[in-house]
Design a protein around this motif. Structure first.
Motif, PDB file in Angstrom:
ATOM      1  N   ALA A   1       0.830  -1.210   0.000  1.00  0.00           N
ATOM      2  CA  ALA A   1       0.000   0.000   0.000  1.00  0.00           C
ATOM      3  C   ALA A   1       0.862   1.257   0.000  1.00  0.00           C
ATOM      4  O   ALA A   1       0.543   2.241  -0.667  1.00  0.00           O
ATOM      5  CB  ALA A   1      -0.938  -0.015   1.202  1.00  0.00           C
TER       6      ALA A   1
ATOM      7  N   GLY B   1       0.011   2.235  -3.714  1.00  0.00           N
ATOM      8  CA  GLY B   1      -1.335   2.773  -3.530  1.00  0.00           C
ATOM      9  C   GLY B   1      -2.312   1.699  -3.115  1.00  0.00           C
ATOM     10  O   GLY B   1      -2.063   0.969  -2.161  1.00  0.00           O
ATOM     11  N   LYS B   2      -3.391   1.579  -3.828  1.00  0.00           N
ATOM     12  CA  LYS B   2      -4.495   0.727  -3.380  1.00  0.00           C
ATOM     13  C   LYS B   2      -4.175  -0.768  -3.561  1.00  0.00           C
ATOM     14  O   LYS B   2      -3.632  -1.188  -4.584  1.00  0.00           O
ATOM     15  CB  LYS B   2      -5.776   1.097  -4.124  1.00  0.00           C
ATOM     16  CG  LYS B   2      -6.280   2.496  -3.740  1.00  0.00           C
ATOM     17  CD  LYS B   2      -7.608   2.799  -4.365  1.00  0.00           C
ATOM     18  CE  LYS B   2      -8.087   4.203  -4.000  1.00  0.00           C
ATOM     19  NZ  LYS B   2      -8.463   4.344  -2.589  1.00  0.00           N
TER      20      LYS B   2
ATOM     21  N   ILE C   1      -3.009   3.186   8.466  1.00  0.00           N
ATOM     22  CA  ILE C   1      -3.434   2.955   7.084  1.00  0.00           C
ATOM     23  C   ILE C   1      -4.952   2.799   7.068  1.00  0.00           C
ATOM     24  O   ILE C   1      -5.504   1.921   7.741  1.00  0.00           O
ATOM     25  CB  ILE C   1      -2.764   1.679   6.512  1.00  0.00           C
ATOM     26  CG1 ILE C   1      -1.249   1.858   6.484  1.00  0.00           C
ATOM     27  CG2 ILE C   1      -3.304   1.373   5.116  1.00  0.00           C
ATOM     28  CD1 ILE C   1      -0.495   0.610   6.071  1.00  0.00           C
TER      29      ILE C   1
ATOM     30  N   SER D   1      -6.549   3.000   1.478  1.00  0.00           N
ATOM     31  CA  SER D   1      -5.501   2.296   0.732  1.00  0.00           C
ATOM     32  C   SER D   1      -5.793   0.817   0.522  1.00  0.00           C
ATOM     33  O   SER D   1      -5.309   0.229  -0.450  1.00  0.00           O
ATOM     34  CB  SER D   1      -4.155   2.438   1.458  1.00  0.00           C
ATOM     35  OG  SER D   1      -3.800   3.789   1.586  1.00  0.00           O
TER      36      SER D   1
END
Length: 711
Positions: free
Chosen positions: A546, A550-551, A574, A602
Motif C-alpha cells: 500500500a 497505492g491501493k 493505514i 488504501s
C-alpha cells in the motif's frame, strides 16, 4: 560480670558485621563472575574437545584475570589483607585455567600476550563486565557493537558455522587493497552547501521527466538458473555487466526487483553478498536465489543464526535481528550488499538505519568498487529528505557533502546553486549514479496481464512450532490408520513398497471421520491455524504494498484473519475498507465506494467467499491472498475482482504461503487443478477437480511423505 558479657557481645557484633561486609565484597565485582565461568569451561573441556564458544570463554577469562590482577595490585585504597585475599582468589582461577590448558594443549595459544581477540571475545568480555556491574571502557565499546539509547549493550552472537569459516581457509578474504575515497580538489563548489540543493532538485526540477538512468540494451535473456528475464530486467543486468556498481532500483512492485538484484550480483561477481530484508520476504529471497543463481548457495539468518551456513555466498538477514549479528557481518568481507524495502532506513536516527549505514561503510572501505543496491518501490514516503539515508548507503553522499564521484559530476556541469540551470543538471547527475525507476505501465509489454506471485514466509516462534507439531500428529494418525488396515488385511495380497490405493482409502476415511474434529488436528483446522499464524505477515506485506503502489485488495477466508489484518492496518495509520458477508447491502456498498473513490483509503479487506464474486475493484492492480482457498475457481474469482475489463495495468496477486507446512502442497494442488480446469474448458475430456479433491490429495501427500520417511 554482666558488663563484661555486654562488652564481649558488642565485640562479637562488630566482628560479625565485619565478616558480613567481607562476604558482601567477596560476592561483588568480577571475581565471582570469573569463578562461575571458569567452572563452566572446566566442565565443558572435561567432556570432550572444546567448542568455539568454550575457547572464546577461556580466552576472555584469561584476559579479565590478567586485568583484574593489575587493578588489585594498583588499588591503594584497599587494605593489604584485602588485596592479598583478592589475588589469592585470582590465583585459584588461574590455576584452573592452567589445568584446563594442560588437558587441551591448543588452548595455551590463547594465553599468549599477542593472541588475537576477535569480536566474539570482545562481545563476551563486555557481557561479563556488565554482569559484574562494571562499566566497560570507551575503547571496549567498539563501533561494531552499538549501544542502545538506555546505555545497555546489545546482545551479540557469532554462529558456530561462521566461527568454523573463520578458522578454516576463508572462501573470500576481505580485500583491504581498495584505494581510499578520492576527494575532489577544492574547486568552484567547495564552499557551497550542496545536499539541500540536490534534494530540492528532485522536488522542483522534475518537470515530469523520468527518474531513470540510461541503461544499455539488454543482454541474452536466458540465465544460468534456467529462468528467462524480461527485457526491462535484462537492461539493468547489462548495466552491472558493463561495470556500474550502485543502483537505487525503484521499480514498482511486481517488476522483479529481487531477480534483478541477484543477477546483478552475479554479473558483478559481488560475492559474498549480504542481503538485508524485511522479515516477511526473507524466505522468498532464498527461494529466488535458488531459482536465479543456483550455483551461488544462499543462507537465511533466523534468530541467533544457529542454522546459518557460514560458507554460503549469499547471506540473507532481516532488519529485526541485524543488531545481534552486526559484529561478524561487518568482518566477513562482503563485496556486495542489497537492502530490500530501502525506505525502512529513511530515519537515520533509527538503529536499523545506523546498522545498514555502518555495514555499507565497512564494505566500501574493504572492497574495490563493491555492488551496492537499494531496492524500494517507494524511495520517498514523507518528504524529499527520505533520500538522504539511501544516498548515503550507496556512497553518493556523506553526512555533509557529496562524495567524490557525485562532486566531480557536479563540477563538470560548470554551474553553482546560484545558476538557473543547476537544479535540472544536478538531478541528472544523481540519476546517472544509478537511479532506475520503471512503472508497470511503462513495461506492460514485458509482463503478463495477470500473474500469481507466491511469497513464502517462515512461521517462527511458538505458533510455527505448534503448527508443525500438529501436522506431525495428523501424519502419525494417518500412518496408524494405514498400518492398522495392513494388519487387518485378510486377502493375503502384499504390495511392495507403499500401497498407494490403500493410502487413498485411508485419506478418504480421514475426511469422512467426523470424530477427528474433536482433536483439532484435521486437515480443515490445520489450514485455519496456518492462516491465523501467517495473518500478521500477510498484513505486513499488504501494508508495504500500500505504501509502495497505492491501493491494495487483501483477501482472507476467515473472520479472525481479517480482524488481525485490520488491527495491523489501524496501528500503522493505514485507512481501509472492510467488505464482509455479515454486512447490509448499504454498508457493503458504502465501503466499496470508499475504497474506489477515496484516495486516502488504501486497502480493501475482503472475505474470500463473500467478496469473491460480483465486485469491481479494478482501482487496484495488486492484491494479497492471505489464505489459500480449497479450489482454483475460488482463487480465480477473487483475482477477477481486480483483473477485469477496464483494468489499465497488469495485475499481480501475491499469494502468501507458509513454508515447510501443508500450505505449500495445497498451493501446488490448487495450481494443478487450475491447469486442469483450463484444459477442460479448451475441450479436454479430463474431469475438473473440486475442493474435495484438493483436500483428499493433501492428505494423500501427507501420508505418502510420512511413509517415505518411516521406511
Amino acid at each position: 560480670m554482666a558488663r563484661g558479657v555486654q562488652r564481649q557481645s558488642g565485640a562479637s557484633r562488630t566482628t560479625t558485621r565485619a565478616r558480613r561486609r567481607a562476604r558482601g565484597r567477596d560476592n561483588d565485582g568480577i571475581i565471582p563472575v570469573l569463578a562461575r565461568a571458569v567452572r563452566d569451561v572446566e566442565t565443558a573441556v572435561s567432556r570432550g574437545p572444546s567448542t568455539p564458544s568454550t575457547r572464546t570463554k577461556f580466552q576472555v577469562i584469561a584476559l579479565l584475570v590478567r586485568e583484574e590482577r593489575a587493578r588489585v595490585k594498583a588499588d591503594e585504597s584497599s587494605s593489604d589483607s584485602y588485596r592479598a585475599d583478592q589475588l589469592k582468589r585470582l590465583d585459584g582461577i588461574a590455576t584452573i585455567l592452567a589445568k584446563v590448558a594442560v588437558r587441551e594443549a591448543s588452548l595455551l595459544a590463547l594465553l599468549a600476550e599477542d593472541a588475537v581477540v576477535g569480536d566474539a571475545a570482545k562481545s563476551l568480555k563486555r557481557e561479563m563486565l556488565a554482569a559484574a556491574g562494571i562499566e566497560p571502557s570507551e575503547d571496549e565499546v567498539s563501533v561494531s557493537t552499538p549501544v542502545t539509547s538506555t546505555g545497555t549493550m546489545k546482545r551479540q552472537v557469532v554462529p558456530q558455522s561462521v566461527v568454523s569459516r573463520q578458522l578454516a581457509n576463508p572462501f573470500l578474504a576481505p580485500d583491504f587493497t581498495a584505494p581510499g575515497p578520492r576527494e575532489p580538489r577544492p574547486q568552484r563548489l567547495a564552499s557551497w552547501e550542496l545536499i539541500g540543493p540536490l534534494l530540492n532538485a528532485f522536488e522542483y526540477a522534475a518537470d515530469g521527466a523520468s527518474a531513470c538512468m540510461a541503461l544499455p540494451d539488454e543482454s541474452a535473456l536466458r540465465t544460468s538458473g534456467g529462468g528467462e528475464m524480461m527485457p526491462h530486467q535484462a537492461r539493468l543486468i547489462a548495466a552491472a555487466e558493463s561495470g556500474h556498481r550502485t543502483f537505487l532500483l525503484a521499480d514498482e512492485p511486481g517488476l522483479g526487483k529481487t531477480a534483478q538484484a541477484l543477477l546483478a550480483a552475479q554479473a558483478a561477481n559481488a560475492y559474498p553478498l549480504l542481503v538485508v530484508v524485511p522479515n516477511v520476504v526473507k524466505t522468498n529471497w532464498a527461494r529466488e536465489a535458488d531459482r536465479w543463481t543456483p550455483e551461488h548457495p544462499a543462507t537465511v539468518i533466523h534468530g541467533d543464526g544457529d542454522t546459518v551456513d557460514g560458507f554460503a555466498e549469499i547471506i540473507i538477514v532481516n532488519y529485526e535481528v541485524l543488531d545481534r549479528h552486526i559484529g561478524w557481518l561487518g568482518d566477513l568481507g562482503f563485496r556486495g550488499m542489497v537492502v530490500d524495502e530501502a525506505h525502512f532506513i529513511k530515519n537515520k536516527k533509527s538503529q536499523r538505519s545506523q546498522y545498514v549505514l555502518q555495514l555499507s561503510e565497512q564494505i566500501r572501505a574493504r572492497a574495490v568498487r563493491p555492488l551496492l543496491m537499494a531496492l524500494t518501490g517507494t524511495p520517498l514516503i514523507n518528504d524529499i529528505e527520505d533520500f538522504r539515508a539511501i544516498w548515503q548507503f550507496l556512497g553518493w553522499i556523506d553526512e555533509k557533502k557529496p562524495r567524490s564521484e557525485l562532486m566531480e559530476a557536479l563540477e563538470k556541469t560548470g554551474l553553482t546553486p546560484a545558476d538557473r540551470g543547476f537544479y535540472a543538471s544536478a538531478r541528472d547527475c544523481v540519476i546517472d549514479l544509478g537511479i532506475v525507476r520503471r512503472r508497470k505501465i511503462d513495461v506492460a509489454a514485458d509482463i503478463p496481464a495477470r500473474r500469481i506471485a507466491d511469497l513464502p514466509v517462515e512461521l517462527d516462534g511458538a505458533a510455527g512450532r505448534s503448527i508443525r507439531d500438529a501436522e506431525r500428529e495428523l501424519a502419525d494418525r494417518l500412518l496408524s490408520r494405514y498400518e492398522a488396515a495392513l494388519e487387518a488385511r485378510t486377502s493375503g495380497v502384499v504390495v511392495p513398497g507403499i500401497d498407494h490405493d490403500l493410502v487413498r482409502r485411508v485419506a478418504r476415511a480421514e475426511l469422512a471421520d467426523t470424530t477427528t474434529a474433536k482433536t483439532g488436528q484435521n486437515v480443515f483446522s490445520m489450514i485455519r491455524r496456518i492462516g491465523q499464524a501467517k495473518a500478521g505477515l500477510a498484513a505486513d506485506y499488504a501494508a508495504q504494498l500500500a505504501r509502495n503502489v497505492g491501493k491494495v485488495v487483501f483477501f482472507a477466508k476467515h473472520v479472525d484473519v481479517m480482524d488481525l489484518a485490520e488491527k495491523t492496518f489501524a496501528e500503522r495509520g493505514i485507512r481501509y475498507s472492510s467488505i464482509r458477508g455479515d454486512q447490509t447491502s448499504k454498508q457493503r456498498q458504502k465501503n466499496i465506494d470508499a475504497f474506489t473513490h477515496d484516495p486516502d483509503v488504501s486497502i480493501a479487506v475482503c472475505s474470500l467467499t463473500a467478496a469473491g464474486v460480483g465486485l469491481n475493484l479494478q482501482v487496484a492492480s495488486n492484491m494479497v491472498l492471505a489464505e489459500l482457498s480449497w479450489s482454483a475457481a475460488e482463487q480465480t474469482q477473487a483475482i477477477d475482482r481486480v483483473h477485469r475489463i477496464g483494468q489499465d495495468e497488469p495485475v499481480t496477486a501475491w499469494r502468501i504461503i507458509a513454508a515447510q507446512t501443508m500450505d505449500t502442497r495445497i498451493a501446488e494442488l490448487i495450481d494443478s487443478k487450475a491447469g486442469l480446469a483450463a484444459r477442460a474448458l479448451d475441450g479436454s475430456d479430463d474431469e475438473v477437480g473440486s475442493a474435495a479433491d484438493v483436500q483428499l490429495e493433501a492428505l494423500v501427500a501427507l501420508l505418502t511423505d510420512r511413509l517415505s520417511t518411516s521406511s
